[in-house]
Design a protein around this motif. Structure first.
Motif, PDB file in Angstrom:
ATOM      1  N   ILE A  86      11.091   9.036 -16.250  1.00 27.07           N
ATOM      2  CA  ILE A  86      10.797   9.464 -14.855  1.00 27.07           C
ATOM      3  C   ILE A  86       9.569  10.419 -15.014  1.00 27.07           C
ATOM      4  O   ILE A  86       8.655  10.538 -14.288  1.00 27.07           O
ATOM      5  CB  ILE A  86      12.048  10.508 -14.423  1.00 27.07           C
ATOM      6  N   ARG A  87       9.517  10.942 -16.190  1.00 24.44           N
ATOM      7  CA  ARG A  87       8.274  12.191 -16.305  1.00 24.44           C
ATOM      8  C   ARG A  87       6.989  11.353 -16.493  1.00 24.44           C
ATOM      9  O   ARG A  87       6.313  12.027 -16.140  1.00 24.44           O
ATOM     10  CB  ARG A  87       8.472  12.861 -17.994  1.00 24.44           C
ATOM     11  N   ASN A  88       7.250  10.148 -17.128  1.00 22.92           N
ATOM     12  CA  ASN A  88       5.883   9.474 -17.617  1.00 22.92           C
ATOM     13  C   ASN A  88       5.871   8.466 -16.547  1.00 22.92           C
ATOM     14  O   ASN A  88       4.312   7.837 -16.529  1.00 22.92           O
ATOM     15  CB  ASN A  88       6.022   8.687 -18.688  1.00 22.92           C
ATOM     16  N   PHE A  89       6.580   8.226 -15.580  1.00 18.63           N
ATOM     17  CA  PHE A  89       6.130   7.026 -14.436  1.00 18.63           C
ATOM     18  C   PHE A  89       6.553   7.449 -13.192  1.00 18.63           C
ATOM     19  O   PHE A  89       5.898   6.971 -12.234  1.00 18.63           O
ATOM     20  CB  PHE A  89       6.885   5.662 -15.109  1.00 18.63           C
ATOM     21  N   GLY A  90       7.263   8.624 -12.833  1.00 21.96           N
ATOM     22  CA  GLY A  90       7.869   8.958 -11.657  1.00 21.96           C
ATOM     23  C   GLY A  90       8.871   7.987 -11.390  1.00 21.96           C
ATOM     24  O   GLY A  90       9.216   6.998 -12.148  1.00 21.96           O
ATOM     25  N   PRO A  91       9.678   8.549 -10.348  1.00 30.15           N
ATOM     26  CA  PRO A  91      11.068   7.805 -10.274  1.00 30.15           C
ATOM     27  C   PRO A  91      11.078   6.449  -9.840  1.00 30.15           C
ATOM     28  O   PRO A  91      11.931   5.566 -10.014  1.00 30.15           O
ATOM     29  CB  PRO A  91      11.877   8.993  -9.168  1.00 30.15           C
ATOM     30  N   THR A  92       9.861   6.203  -8.812  1.00 26.10           N
ATOM     31  CA  THR A  92       9.943   4.767  -8.076  1.00 26.10           C
ATOM     32  C   THR A  92       9.502   3.870  -9.152  1.00 26.10           C
ATOM     33  O   THR A  92      10.190   2.733  -9.579  1.00 26.10           O
ATOM     34  CB  THR A  92       9.130   4.906  -7.193  1.00 26.10           C
ATOM     35  N   LEU A  93       8.408   4.199  -9.906  1.00 25.49           N
ATOM     36  CA  LEU A  93       8.018   2.969 -10.836  1.00 25.49           C
ATOM     37  C   LEU A  93       8.934   2.905 -12.030  1.00 25.49           C
ATOM     38  O   LEU A  93       9.184   1.717 -12.367  1.00 25.49           O
ATOM     39  CB  LEU A  93       6.610   3.345 -11.294  1.00 25.49           C
ATOM     40  N   TYR A  94       9.473   3.912 -12.437  1.00 25.24           N
ATOM     41  CA  TYR A  94      10.651   4.015 -13.587  1.00 25.24           C
ATOM     42  C   TYR A  94      11.552   3.033 -13.080  1.00 25.24           C
ATOM     43  O   TYR A  94      11.999   2.111 -14.112  1.00 25.24           O
ATOM     44  CB  TYR A  94      10.983   5.289 -13.745  1.00 25.24           C
ATOM     45  N   GLN A  95      12.165   3.171 -12.062  1.00 25.94           N
ATOM     46  CA  GLN A  95      13.423   2.051 -11.706  1.00 25.94           C
ATOM     47  C   GLN A  95      12.632   0.986 -11.256  1.00 25.94           C
ATOM     48  O   GLN A  95      13.347  -0.154 -11.648  1.00 25.94           O
ATOM     49  CB  GLN A  95      14.146   2.810 -10.216  1.00 25.94           C
TER      50      GLN A  95
ATOM     51  N   LEU B 228       1.001  -1.222  -0.058  1.00 25.37           N
ATOM     52  CA  LEU B 228      -0.127  -0.026   0.016  1.00 25.37           C
ATOM     53  C   LEU B 228       0.856   1.300   0.041  1.00 25.37           C
ATOM     54  O   LEU B 228       0.737   2.130  -0.700  1.00 25.37           O
ATOM     55  CB  LEU B 228      -0.933  -0.107   1.211  1.00 25.37           C
ATOM     56  N   SER B 229       1.827   1.230   0.966  1.00 22.64           N
ATOM     57  CA  SER B 229       2.621   2.663   0.875  1.00 22.64           C
ATOM     58  C   SER B 229       3.394   2.945  -0.454  1.00 22.64           C
ATOM     59  O   SER B 229       3.627   3.686  -0.891  1.00 22.64           O
ATOM     60  CB  SER B 229       3.541   2.144   2.072  1.00 22.64           C
ATOM     61  N   LEU B 230       3.713   1.885  -1.121  1.00 18.88           N
ATOM     62  CA  LEU B 230       4.551   1.709  -2.353  1.00 18.88           C
ATOM     63  C   LEU B 230       3.608   2.384  -3.646  1.00 18.88           C
ATOM     64  O   LEU B 230       3.870   3.255  -4.233  1.00 18.88           O
ATOM     65  CB  LEU B 230       5.071   0.452  -2.886  1.00 18.88           C
ATOM     66  N   GLY B 231       2.254   1.828  -3.382  1.00 21.03           N
ATOM     67  CA  GLY B 231       1.348   2.295  -4.183  1.00 21.03           C
ATOM     68  C   GLY B 231       1.146   3.792  -4.020  1.00 21.03           C
ATOM     69  O   GLY B 231       0.888   4.483  -4.952  1.00 21.03           O
ATOM     70  N   ILE B 232       0.903   4.094  -2.790  1.00 21.76           N
ATOM     71  CA  ILE B 232       0.535   5.443  -2.658  1.00 21.76           C
ATOM     72  C   ILE B 232       1.814   6.511  -3.113  1.00 21.76           C
ATOM     73  O   ILE B 232       1.364   7.535  -3.739  1.00 21.76           O
ATOM     74  CB  ILE B 232       0.396   5.956  -1.026  1.00 21.76           C
ATOM     75  N   ARG B 233       3.144   5.991  -2.805  1.00 17.33           N
ATOM     76  CA  ARG B 233       4.338   6.854  -3.612  1.00 17.33           C
ATOM     77  C   ARG B 233       4.117   6.885  -5.098  1.00 17.33           C
ATOM     78  O   ARG B 233       4.413   7.804  -5.561  1.00 17.33           O
ATOM     79  CB  ARG B 233       5.404   6.063  -2.938  1.00 17.33           C
ATOM     80  N   ILE B 234       3.965   5.788  -5.602  1.00 16.00           N
ATOM     81  CA  ILE B 234       3.770   5.571  -7.102  1.00 16.00           C
ATOM     82  C   ILE B 234       2.875   6.556  -7.685  1.00 16.00           C
ATOM     83  O   ILE B 234       2.862   7.321  -8.498  1.00 16.00           O
ATOM     84  CB  ILE B 234       3.639   4.222  -7.380  1.00 16.00           C
ATOM     85  N   LEU B 235       1.562   6.521  -6.982  1.00 16.80           N
ATOM     86  CA  LEU B 235       0.536   7.451  -7.486  1.00 16.80           C
ATOM     87  C   LEU B 235       0.741   8.938  -7.202  1.00 16.80           C
ATOM     88  O   LEU B 235       0.744   9.425  -8.146  1.00 16.80           O
ATOM     89  CB  LEU B 235      -0.896   6.940  -6.624  1.00 16.80           C
ATOM     90  N   GLY B 236       1.163   9.163  -6.264  1.00 17.06           N
ATOM     91  CA  GLY B 236       2.017  10.489  -5.679  1.00 17.06           C
ATOM     92  C   GLY B 236       2.730  11.045  -6.722  1.00 17.06           C
ATOM     93  O   GLY B 236       2.557  12.191  -7.352  1.00 17.06           O
ATOM     94  N   GLU B 237       3.879  10.223  -7.112  1.00 17.17           N
ATOM     95  CA  GLU B 237       4.941  10.638  -8.070  1.00 17.17           C
ATOM     96  C   GLU B 237       4.375  10.904  -9.297  1.00 17.17           C
ATOM     97  O   GLU B 237       4.493  11.942 -10.107  1.00 17.17           O
ATOM     98  CB  GLU B 237       5.941   9.623  -8.071  1.00 17.17           C
TER      99      GLU B 237
END
Length: 468
Positions: free
Chosen positions: A141-150, A109-118
């Protein structure tokens, strides 16, 4: 009809498609292939009852004309199979392309919230500045945010291409990653409909006994109108007054041969072709071509008796750093005829450069490395009964940030030769799919028949396929 032959360099999908189309139209064709087998990186090879490929390569159904041609050519010798490709992240398999419900159901859940926010933050930033990304990483990074991109393809990109993603062109991302539309994922997550993926993402066409079946059905027509010469090593293209006057090659038994072509279609790598053309174009083409780099590939094929739920996938992308290999392929899920009953061939792919520490490893050392990967996947490495290994040079063009400029410099020089055109993934320096390769061969044949100016050819084809 040409009195002199149209000579095609390379017997992969593009070269064979060009030869096939020209033969159907009554042209005399001679196809030269340096290997003993045809098909290039799409070849189907046989070993002790197993069929294996350098991939393998399934056909997307996105082009109706190409799909209909394949179906008519193959008759009943093909399968339509549901897409079943996955990405392995944190020990879990995620469908590729990503599905909203699956993504947010499986991750913390915490990871999902971070991905959504980014994602929302970068989405708003993109709306305000609306600038083109400078490189692959910036696009990601522009299209996914840094967390999901990596997590999904940032580290994976570094592993596959062997360079920092900041040095890779954003064009690679547009071609290879645009299917992962996180915007639609967020829209669906919020309860709205979103856009549906095109139907061709959900299904592949695959010949029952591998891609080789397609080549075999084409060969009869080609042989009637000319010839196919395997084991042919091209040694020189003699350019006289802006025209390839003679072509020299060494045949499979070492004898030197000459051809006097009306036209030449090359599917060779640009760097290899550049070394064969004589003065005055050799120097300028060669200099530009040396800036174009390729990634090499090693494939370890493991034969196993093990049955495992993991084997339901066709491809599994190993994106995490703990894996040295890039991708696992289970060819039997494309066609049961690829392996005998109760046995499976697992294909593990790892990118490298010829001469580096990986390329220099012995077969036994590569087997040990593959066994380690198998254990990381929680598979039983003791159930591996046999293995074999293939090393593939120039498997993928590397899209460095300045690659388009260098490619255009090559084309500008080669356009001065009126009876030579380059095509295919190697000739046009493209990362493309197998159905695209066939289509490029057909288009090259059509260009010759219509006497299309080489400058127009390069401009049209390179832009068409780079923006594909």
């Amino acid at each position: 009809m040409s009195k002199k032959p149209i000579v095609i360099l390379g017997g992969g999908p593009t070269g064979l498609a060009a030869a096939y189309r020209l033969s159907l139209d009554g042209e005399k064709v001679i196809l030269l292939e340096k290997e003993k087998h045809l098909g290039g990186l799409s070849a189907t090879l046989e070993k002790e009852g197993f069929l294996y490929e350098f991939g393998p390569h399934a056909f997307h159904l996105k082009d109706p004309a190409m799909t209909n041609w394949l179906k008519n050519l193959l008759g009943k010798d093909f399968r339509l199979i549901p897409t079943n490709t996955h990405v392995l992240i944190e020990g879990q398999l995620f469908s590729y392309p990503l599905k909203a419900s699956e993504l947010f159901r499986k991750i913390r859940l915490s990871l999902g919230i971070r991905i959504l926010g980014e994602y929302l933050w970068f989405y708003l930033k993109n709306l305000l500045r609306n600038k083109k990304p400078k490189n692959f990483e910036e696009w990601g990074i522009r299209n996914f945010g840094p967390t999901l991109y990596q997590m999904s393809f940032g580290n994976y990109t570094r592993k596959v291409w062997g360079v920092n993603p900041k040095k890779l062109s954003a064009k690679l991302a547009y071609q290879k990653v645009s299917r992962l539309n996180l915007g639609d994922i967020i829209v669906k997550l919020l309860g709205f409909q979103g856009r549906e993926q095109p139907a061709y993402f959900h299904q592949y066409l695959y010949p029952k006994e591998g891609v080789e079946v397609i080549f075999q059905k084409m060969l009869g027509e080609i042989r009637q109108k000319g010839g196919i010469i395997t084991g042919a090593k091209i040694t020189k293209l003699k350019n006289v007054s802006g025209k390839i006057q003679t072509l020299e090659y060494q045949d499979s038994v070492g004898r030197m041969r000459k051809l006097f072509p009306a036209q030449v279609i090359s599917t060779m790598t640009i760097k290899d072709l550049a070394s064969l053309i004589n003065h005055p174009l050799q120097k300028e083409v060669f200099q530009a071509s040396q800036q174009l780099r390729y990634r090499d590939l090693i494939i370890v094929y493991l034969i196993t008796w093990e049955k495992n739920p993991l084997f339901q996938s066709q491809w599994i992308y190993l994106v995490e750093d703990k894996f040295k290999f890039n991708r696992l392929t289970i060819g039997k899920n494309l066609s049961p005829k690829m392996a005998p009953k109760n046995q499976t061939v697992l294909s593990l792919e790892i990118c490298c450069q010829k001469g580096d520490w990986l390329w220099r490893k012995t077969d036994q050392e590569l087997l040990s490395l593959a066994r380690e990967e198998i254990r990381k996947l929680k598979l039983d490495s003791e159930k591996i009964t046999d293995f074999f290994i293939k090393r593939v040079e120039n498997a993928y063009p590397i899209y460095l940030n300045d690659f388009e400029k260098n490619v255009q410099n090559v084309f500008k020089s080669l356009a001065k030769i009126s009876n030579l055109i380059l095509t295919g993934r190697n000739g046009l320096y493209l990362n493309c799919d197998i159905h695209d390769s066939f289509q490029m061969g057909f288009e090259a044949a059509q260009a010759i028949e219509r006497k299309l100016n080489p400058s127009r050819w390069y401009q049209r084809e390179s832009q068409k396929w780079l923006n594909h």
